[in-house]
Design a protein around this motif. Structure first.
Motif, PDB file in Angstrom:
ATOM      1  N   ILE A   9       0.674  -1.026  -0.012  1.00  0.00           N
ATOM      2  CA  ILE A   9       0.397   0.217   0.352  1.00  0.00           C
ATOM      3  C   ILE A   9       0.930   1.292  -0.026  1.00  0.00           C
ATOM      4  O   ILE A   9       2.127   1.279   1.023  1.00  0.00           O
ATOM      5  CB  ILE A   9      -0.771   0.071   0.876  1.00  0.00           C
ATOM      6  N   VAL A  10       0.611   2.166  -1.033  1.00  0.00           N
ATOM      7  CA  VAL A  10       0.882   3.617  -0.968  1.00  0.00           C
ATOM      8  C   VAL A  10       0.095   4.593  -0.546  1.00  0.00           C
ATOM      9  O   VAL A  10      -0.731   4.721  -1.364  1.00  0.00           O
ATOM     10  CB  VAL A  10       1.683   3.649  -1.997  1.00  0.00           C
ATOM     11  N   ASP A  11       0.121   5.123   0.837  1.00  0.00           N
ATOM     12  CA  ASP A  11      -0.507   6.258   1.539  1.00  0.00           C
ATOM     13  C   ASP A  11      -2.192   5.365   0.807  1.00  0.00           C
ATOM     14  O   ASP A  11      -1.621   4.100   1.436  1.00  0.00           O
ATOM     15  CB  ASP A  11      -0.728   7.055   0.228  1.00  0.00           C
ATOM     16  N   GLN A  12      -3.377   5.750   0.251  1.00  0.00           N
ATOM     17  CA  GLN A  12      -4.216   4.877   0.339  1.00  0.00           C
ATOM     18  C   GLN A  12      -4.937   3.696  -0.797  1.00  0.00           C
ATOM     19  O   GLN A  12      -5.646   3.051  -0.745  1.00  0.00           O
ATOM     20  CB  GLN A  12      -5.456   5.793   0.414  1.00  0.00           C
ATOM     21  N   LEU A  13      -3.621   3.880  -1.733  1.00  0.00           N
ATOM     22  CA  LEU A  13      -3.678   2.720  -2.817  1.00  0.00           C
ATOM     23  C   LEU A  13      -3.357   1.530  -2.926  1.00  0.00           C
ATOM     24  O   LEU A  13      -1.864   1.293  -2.209  1.00  0.00           O
ATOM     25  CB  LEU A  13      -2.887   3.578  -4.442  1.00  0.00           C
ATOM     26  N   THR A 223       3.764   6.989 -10.876  1.00  0.00           N
ATOM     27  CA  THR A 223       2.724   6.892  -9.614  1.00  0.00           C
ATOM     28  C   THR A 223       2.375   6.714  -7.739  1.00  0.00           C
ATOM     29  O   THR A 223       2.144   7.549  -7.114  1.00  0.00           O
ATOM     30  CB  THR A 223       1.528   6.016 -10.473  1.00  0.00           C
ATOM     31  N   LEU A 224       3.686   6.030  -8.056  1.00  0.00           N
ATOM     32  CA  LEU A 224       3.772   5.705  -6.288  1.00  0.00           C
ATOM     33  C   LEU A 224       4.879   5.737  -5.875  1.00  0.00           C
ATOM     34  O   LEU A 224       4.949   6.128  -4.520  1.00  0.00           O
ATOM     35  CB  LEU A 224       4.753   3.776  -6.582  1.00  0.00           C
ATOM     36  N   ARG A 225       6.084   6.720  -6.605  1.00  0.00           N
ATOM     37  CA  ARG A 225       6.992   7.130  -5.611  1.00  0.00           C
ATOM     38  C   ARG A 225       6.872   9.213  -5.968  1.00  0.00           C
ATOM     39  O   ARG A 225       7.531   9.387  -4.839  1.00  0.00           O
ATOM     40  CB  ARG A 225       8.117   7.107  -6.274  1.00  0.00           C
ATOM     41  N   VAL A 228       1.394  13.514  -4.508  1.00  0.00           N
ATOM     42  CA  VAL A 228       0.472  13.869  -4.975  1.00  0.00           C
ATOM     43  C   VAL A 228       0.686  14.876  -5.724  1.00  0.00           C
ATOM     44  O   VAL A 228       0.627  15.702  -5.104  1.00  0.00           O
ATOM     45  CB  VAL A 228      -0.168  13.434  -4.277  1.00  0.00           C
ATOM     46  N   SER A 229       0.556  15.364  -7.503  1.00  0.00           N
ATOM     47  CA  SER A 229       0.721  16.114  -8.254  1.00  0.00           C
ATOM     48  C   SER A 229      -0.181  16.204  -9.605  1.00  0.00           C
ATOM     49  O   SER A 229       0.007  14.998  -9.671  1.00  0.00           O
ATOM     50  CB  SER A 229       1.709  17.371  -7.728  1.00  0.00           C
ATOM     51  N   THR A 230       0.263  17.189 -10.015  1.00  0.00           N
ATOM     52  CA  THR A 230      -0.960  17.706 -11.564  1.00  0.00           C
ATOM     53  C   THR A 230       0.358  16.865 -12.330  1.00  0.00           C
ATOM     54  O   THR A 230       0.154  16.527 -13.594  1.00  0.00           O
ATOM     55  CB  THR A 230      -1.133  18.425 -11.443  1.00  0.00           C
ATOM     56  N   ALA A 231       1.458  17.058 -12.160  1.00  0.00           N
ATOM     57  CA  ALA A 231       2.570  16.811 -12.481  1.00  0.00           C
ATOM     58  C   ALA A 231       3.186  15.384 -12.505  1.00  0.00           C
ATOM     59  O   ALA A 231       3.226  14.599 -14.412  1.00  0.00           O
ATOM     60  CB  ALA A 231       4.811  16.876 -12.064  1.00  0.00           C
ATOM     61  N   VAL A 232       1.607  14.037 -11.839  1.00  0.00           N
ATOM     62  CA  VAL A 232       2.281  12.817 -12.373  1.00  0.00           C
ATOM     63  C   VAL A 232       0.588  13.177 -11.991  1.00  0.00           C
ATOM     64  O   VAL A 232      -0.318  12.351 -11.098  1.00  0.00           O
ATOM     65  CB  VAL A 232       2.848  12.068 -11.756  1.00  0.00           C
ATOM     66  N   PRO A 233      -0.810  12.918 -12.816  1.00  0.00           N
ATOM     67  CA  PRO A 233      -1.952  13.261 -12.321  1.00  0.00           C
ATOM     68  C   PRO A 233      -3.002  11.067 -11.735  1.00  0.00           C
ATOM     69  O   PRO A 233      -2.977  11.795 -10.884  1.00  0.00           O
ATOM     70  CB  PRO A 233      -3.256  13.139 -13.989  1.00  0.00           C
ATOM     71  N   ALA A 234      -1.634  10.319 -12.239  1.00  0.00           N
ATOM     72  CA  ALA A 234      -2.452   9.380 -11.813  1.00  0.00           C
ATOM     73  C   ALA A 234      -2.141   9.227 -10.033  1.00  0.00           C
ATOM     74  O   ALA A 234      -2.625   8.085  -9.473  1.00  0.00           O
ATOM     75  CB  ALA A 234      -1.478   8.248 -12.489  1.00  0.00           C
ATOM     76  N   THR A 235      -1.069   9.947  -9.798  1.00  0.00           N
ATOM     77  CA  THR A 235      -1.044   9.944  -7.708  1.00  0.00           C
ATOM     78  C   THR A 235      -1.897  10.289  -7.246  1.00  0.00           C
ATOM     79  O   THR A 235      -2.501   9.798  -5.958  1.00  0.00           O
ATOM     80  CB  THR A 235      -0.063  10.867  -8.122  1.00  0.00           C
ATOM     81  N   ALA A 243      -8.970   2.421  -4.072  1.00  0.00           N
ATOM     82  CA  ALA A 243      -8.570   2.029  -4.939  1.00  0.00           C
ATOM     83  C   ALA A 243      -7.241   1.241  -5.271  1.00  0.00           C
ATOM     84  O   ALA A 243      -6.445   0.573  -4.085  1.00  0.00           O
ATOM     85  CB  ALA A 243      -7.743   2.976  -5.988  1.00  0.00           C
ATOM     86  N   PHE A 244      -7.412   0.414  -6.464  1.00  0.00           N
ATOM     87  CA  PHE A 244      -6.511  -0.680  -6.673  1.00  0.00           C
ATOM     88  C   PHE A 244      -6.010  -1.157  -7.584  1.00  0.00           C
ATOM     89  O   PHE A 244      -6.557  -1.022  -8.922  1.00  0.00           O
ATOM     90  CB  PHE A 244      -7.250  -2.397  -7.272  1.00  0.00           C
ATOM     91  N   LEU A 245      -4.594  -0.956  -7.639  1.00  0.00           N
ATOM     92  CA  LEU A 245      -3.407  -1.094  -8.695  1.00  0.00           C
ATOM     93  C   LEU A 245      -3.121  -2.458  -9.515  1.00  0.00           C
ATOM     94  O   LEU A 245      -2.676  -3.250  -8.357  1.00  0.00           O
ATOM     95  CB  LEU A 245      -2.219  -0.259  -8.912  1.00  0.00           C
ATOM     96  N   LEU A 246      -3.423  -2.610 -10.330  1.00  0.00           N
ATOM     97  CA  LEU A 246      -3.154  -4.328 -10.585  1.00  0.00           C
ATOM     98  C   LEU A 246      -1.484  -4.349 -11.667  1.00  0.00           C
ATOM     99  O   LEU A 246      -2.056  -3.442 -12.363  1.00  0.00           O
ATOM    100  CB  LEU A 246      -4.462  -4.926 -11.139  1.00  0.00           C
TER     101      LEU A 246
END
Length: 264
Positions: A9-13, A223-225, A228-235, A243-246
């Motif tokens: 888990i990274v933050d809540q993801l 996304t994982l590292r 959290v910002s719009t530089a990488v929207p997926a963050t 949210a489940f990242l597969l």
């Protein structure tokens, strides 16, 4: 079904790494199907948003293994090119029509009209449809530049008051469409799209984020590292508790390389 080799888990993801793309697809389909069943059990119907593109082939291949109450499911999609008609080979309407509507026969499919005469009016129309009731589940991916839907780096708005808007496509996104075989040349790719925005995505009860392939590895790692910002929207996905990242070994590889030891 294959079990994940790593879960963390990274933050809540919540992230899950499967041995291969087939296992990823099976897990994504199972999570999507469970969200549908839970919604139907809770309030008698389900509202699902379905992404398109190559990353979604594994989940669609596995979803046919699940017996779902499609007769009470309403389907939406994430985005569509501005100026593309519904029968264009790269149309996301065509993708969903062939892989969702004609295969599973949901109760209703609400399409974004990419060739509507007024794109802004079409965005407002679809925005209103999405807001009519809560969204139960979204099946989606991550772009090579870290976009989600077509919310592009530095252009995405995490507090966007609109749920659908006309967006300018990043050159990386346009080239990705060529590399995936959807358009013959870069210049053939439309410059704009109608896209569901980040707040709309995060409003859904469950997010099933399927990301196979090595070409997505850098975006997954960012996304994982990254912050959290719009530089990488997926963050933004790290702010969603369901949210489940597969992933599979290739899409996980860049992030794995940053770890001192494998995550267990």
């Amino acid at each position: 079904m294959n079990s994940p080799t790593h879960t963390f888990i990274v933050d809540q993801l919540s992230a899950h790494v499967y041995p291969d793309v087939e296992g990823l697809g099976e897990a994504a389909a199972a999570a999507f199907a469970q969200a549908i069943r839970d919604a139907v059990a809770d309030h008698g119907s389900a509202r699902a948003v379905v992404a398109t593109g190559n990353s979604q082939y594994p989940i669609m291949a596995a979803l046919s293994q699940h017996d779902l109450p499609w007769d009470v499911v309403t389907v939406f999609h994430l985005d569509e090119y501005v100026g593309i008609d519904a029968n264009h080979t790269a149309s996301f309407r065509k993708w969903i029509r062939e892989r969702v509507e004609e295969r599973f026969h949901p109760a209703q499919v609400n399409y974004i009209d990419g060739d509507a005469p007024d794109a802004e009016a079409e965005a407002a129309r679809y925005d209103a449809l999405l807001r009519e009731a809560p969204l139960d589940v979204i099946a989606m991916g991550i772009g090579e530049n870290g976009h989600i839907a077509f919310n592009e780096p530095h252009l995405a708005l995490f507090d966007d008051p609109q749920w659908v808007r006309v967006v300018d496509l990043d050159d990386t996104s346009r080239q990705q469409q060529v590399n995936e075989g959807h358009f013959p040349t870069f210049d053939d790719v439309p410059r704009q799209a109608l896209s569901v925005t980040v707040p709309a995505l995060l409003s859904a009860g469950t997010l099933v984020v399927s990301v196979p392939e090595k070409r997505k590895a850098a975006a997954v790692s960012a996304t994982l590292r990254e912050d959290v910002s719009t530089a990488v929207p997926a963050t933004a996905l790290r702010n969603h508790s369901r949210a489940f990242l597969l992933l599979e070994p290739e899409s996980y590889s860049d992030y794995a390389a940053t770890l001192a030891s494998p995550v267990q």
